[in-house]
Design a protein around this motif. Structure first.
Motif, PDB file in Angstrom:
ATOM      1  N   LYS A 300       0.825  -1.211   0.000  1.00  0.00           N
ATOM      2  CA  LYS A 300       0.000   0.000   0.000  1.00  0.00           C
ATOM      3  C   LYS A 300       0.859   1.262   0.000  1.00  0.00           C
ATOM      4  CE  LYS A 300      -2.378  -1.338   3.580  1.00  0.00           C
ATOM      5  NZ  LYS A 300      -3.402  -1.363   4.668  1.00  0.00           N
ATOM      6  N   SER A 303       2.092   3.635  -3.135  1.00  0.00           N
ATOM      7  CA  SER A 303       1.388   4.799  -3.685  1.00  0.00           C
ATOM      8  C   SER A 303       2.096   6.106  -3.348  1.00  0.00           C
ATOM      9  CB  SER A 303      -0.053   4.837  -3.170  1.00  0.00           C
ATOM     10  OG  SER A 303      -0.076   4.916  -1.755  1.00  0.00           O
ATOM     11  N   PHE A 341      -6.025  -2.483  -4.986  1.00  0.00           N
ATOM     12  CA  PHE A 341      -5.231  -2.686  -3.773  1.00  0.00           C
ATOM     13  C   PHE A 341      -5.864  -3.746  -2.880  1.00  0.00           C
ATOM     14  CE2 PHE A 341      -3.236   1.391  -4.812  1.00  0.00           C
ATOM     15  CZ  PHE A 341      -1.927   1.143  -4.441  1.00  0.00           C
ATOM     16  N   CYS A 345      -4.033  -7.199  -1.536  1.00  0.00           N
ATOM     17  CA  CYS A 345      -3.814  -7.286  -0.094  1.00  0.00           C
ATOM     18  C   CYS A 345      -4.642  -8.412   0.529  1.00  0.00           C
ATOM     19  CB  CYS A 345      -4.144  -5.953   0.573  1.00  0.00           C
ATOM     20  SG  CYS A 345      -3.027  -4.607   0.120  1.00  0.00           S
TER      21      CYS A 345
END
Length: 365
Positions: A300, A303, A341, A345
Motif C-alpha cells: 500500500k 502509492s 489494492f 492485499c
C-alpha cells in the motif's frame, strides 16, 4: 426387577441451532439488542442497495466518450477508456506485449510456488528470486536483443506498483533477517551498527525516505553518474522496509525457547548451521502473520512514490481525474484503485492464513 433403559437423546430445538439459533443468540437475545439490530440492519441494507444500484444496476459499461454516460450510476466507461494507462502507465502501445508478458509470467510463478505439489519448487523459488528480476528488467527496459529502450518515466500504473512491491518484498526480507541476527549478535560493534540502522530508519517517515533517495542519493555517487528515478525509489523502499522486517523477525527469534539454542549447541552446530537449520525456520514460522502484515503495508505504501513524480496505479488515477474531457468521475477512479489494492492485499492475507495453518505445529494456544 425391571431394568432401566435410557431413552435416546432428543435433537435440540430448531430455534436454538443453525442460522436461527445464531441470530437469537447474537442479535436478538433481548429487547434492546433486537431494536438496535433491526435499526442497524435497515441502515446497512439501505447502504448496500444504494451501492449496488450505483455500481451495477444504473451503471454505464459500454462506450468510448463521456457522452455515453447518461445514467445516474457509475460511469465505468471512464475506467475502460483508461484501462491501459491504469495497467501500464504511458508504456508505448507497440511494446505493450512486454509488460503483458511480465504479468503472465509473474502469475505463472506465483501459482507454481503456491501449489504444494509443484515439482522442484525450491529451484523455481531460487530462479524467481535471483534470475527472474534481471530478466524482467531487461524485458521491460530493453536496449538488448533488439528490444526498444523504454525509459522508466514512461512506466506507470499497476506495472510500477507491482515492481516496487515485489522488489521491496523479495529484497527486504533477507536484509531484515541479517539485521535481526546482527541486533542479537554478541559482538558489540555489529549489534550497535544494526541497532542504529533499525532505529534511524524506523524513526523516519517513508515520504522523507523517498525524498532523500530521489534528491540526495545522486550526491553520493561519482560525478557524471546518473541513477534512474525508479532505482532510487526502490533503494529507499528496500532500506526502509528492511528495518521494519528486522524488528518483526527479531520478535520471532526472541520467542524461540532457550532450550532450542542449547540443543543446537549441544549438537556441535556452528552459529550459521544453528540459525539456518533450527532457529530461523521456527522464528519465521511464528512471525508469518507479522511478516505478511509488513508486506501488505509495503504494497500500500507504494502509492507514496507519487510525491517524487512516479505514476503508480493511484497516480494514474489522479492524473486521469484532471483530464478536462473526463472531469467529474473521480469516484469511479478511486473505487477502481481501491479495488485493485484490496484484491492484492486480501489475497496476501488469505494465503498467510492458509500457510500459518499448514505450518502449525503447536505454537498456538
Amino acid at each position: 426387577m425391571s431394568i432401566h433403559q435410557f431413552q435416546p437423546d432428543l435433537p435440540p430445538p430448531t430455534n436454538s441451532v443453525g442460522v436461527v439459533g445464531w441470530l437469537r443468540k447474537n442479535l436478538f437475545n433481548g429487547p434492546i439488542n433486537s431494536i438496535v439490530s433491526l435499526i442497524l440492519g435497515y441502515l446497512v441494507l439501505s447502504m448496500v442497495l444504494s451501492i449496488v444500484d450505483w455500481a451495477f444496476v444504473n451503471a454505464d459499461w459500454i462506450g468510448t466518450t463521456r457522452d455515453d454516460c447518461t445514467s445516474a450510476g457509475a460511469c465505468w466507461v471512464f475506467i475502460s477508456v483508461r484501462w491501459e494507462q491504469f495497467m501500464y502507465g504511458f508504456y508505448p502501445e507497440a511494446e505493450l506485449w512486454r509488460p503483458r508478458l511480465f504479468y503472465a509470467t509473474l502469475a505463472i510463478f506465483v501459482a507454481a510456488l503456491m501449489w504444494e505439489k509443484t515439482p522442484k519448487r525450491t529451484w523455481i523459488w531460487l530462479f524467481f528470486v535471483n534470475v527472474y528480476p534481471f530478466l524482467i528488467a531487461i524485458l521491460l527496459y530493453g536496449g538488448v536483443f533488439g528490444l526498444e529502450v523504454v525509459e522508466t518515466h514512461k512506466w506507470g500504473g499497476l506495472l510500477v506498483t507491482l515492481i516496487i512491491a515485489l522488489i521491496g518484498i523479495v529484497v527486504s526480507l533477507p536484509i531484515g533477517v541479517f539485521l535481526a541476527l546482527g541486533r542479537r549478535s554478541e559482538m558489540p560493534i555489529i549489534r550497535s551498527m544494526c541497532t542504529v540502522y533499525i532505529e534511524v530508519w524506523r524513526g523516519v517517515p517513508l515520504i522523507t525516505v523517498l525524498f532523500m533517495a530521489s534528491v540526495m542519493l545522486p550526491l553520493f555517487l561519482s560525478e557524471g553518474m546518473e541513477t534512474d528515478k525508479l532505482i532510487r525509489a526502490l533503494v529507499g523502499v528496500v532500506l526502509f522496509s528492511a528495518a521494519y522486517m528486522a524488528e518483526v523477525i527479531r520478535g520471532g527469534l526472541q520467542a524461540i525457547p532457550s532450550g532450542q539454542y542449547e540443543a543446537a549447541d549441544a549438537l556441535g552446530l556452528s552459529y550459521w548451521q544453528k540459525m539456518r537449520l533450527i532457529i530461523l525456520p521456527q522464528a519465521l514460522k511464528i512471525t508469518i502473520p507479522s511478516i505478511v502484515n509488513t508486506f501488505i503495508g509495503l504494497f500500500k505504501d507504494t502509492s507514496l512514490v507519487l510525491i517524487i513524480g512516479m505514476f503508480d496505479v493511484l497516480g494514474i488515477g489522479q492524473s486521469a481525474n484532471t483530464d478536462p474531457e473526463w472531469l467529474g468521475f473521480a469516484i469511479e477512479s478511486y473505487v477502481f484503485v481501491a479495488l485493485v489494492f484490496w484484491v492484492f492485499c486480501f489475497g496476501m492475507s488469505r494465503y498467510s492464513i492458509w500457510l500459518e495453518n499448514k505450518l502449525h505445529t503447536g505454537h498456538k494456544r
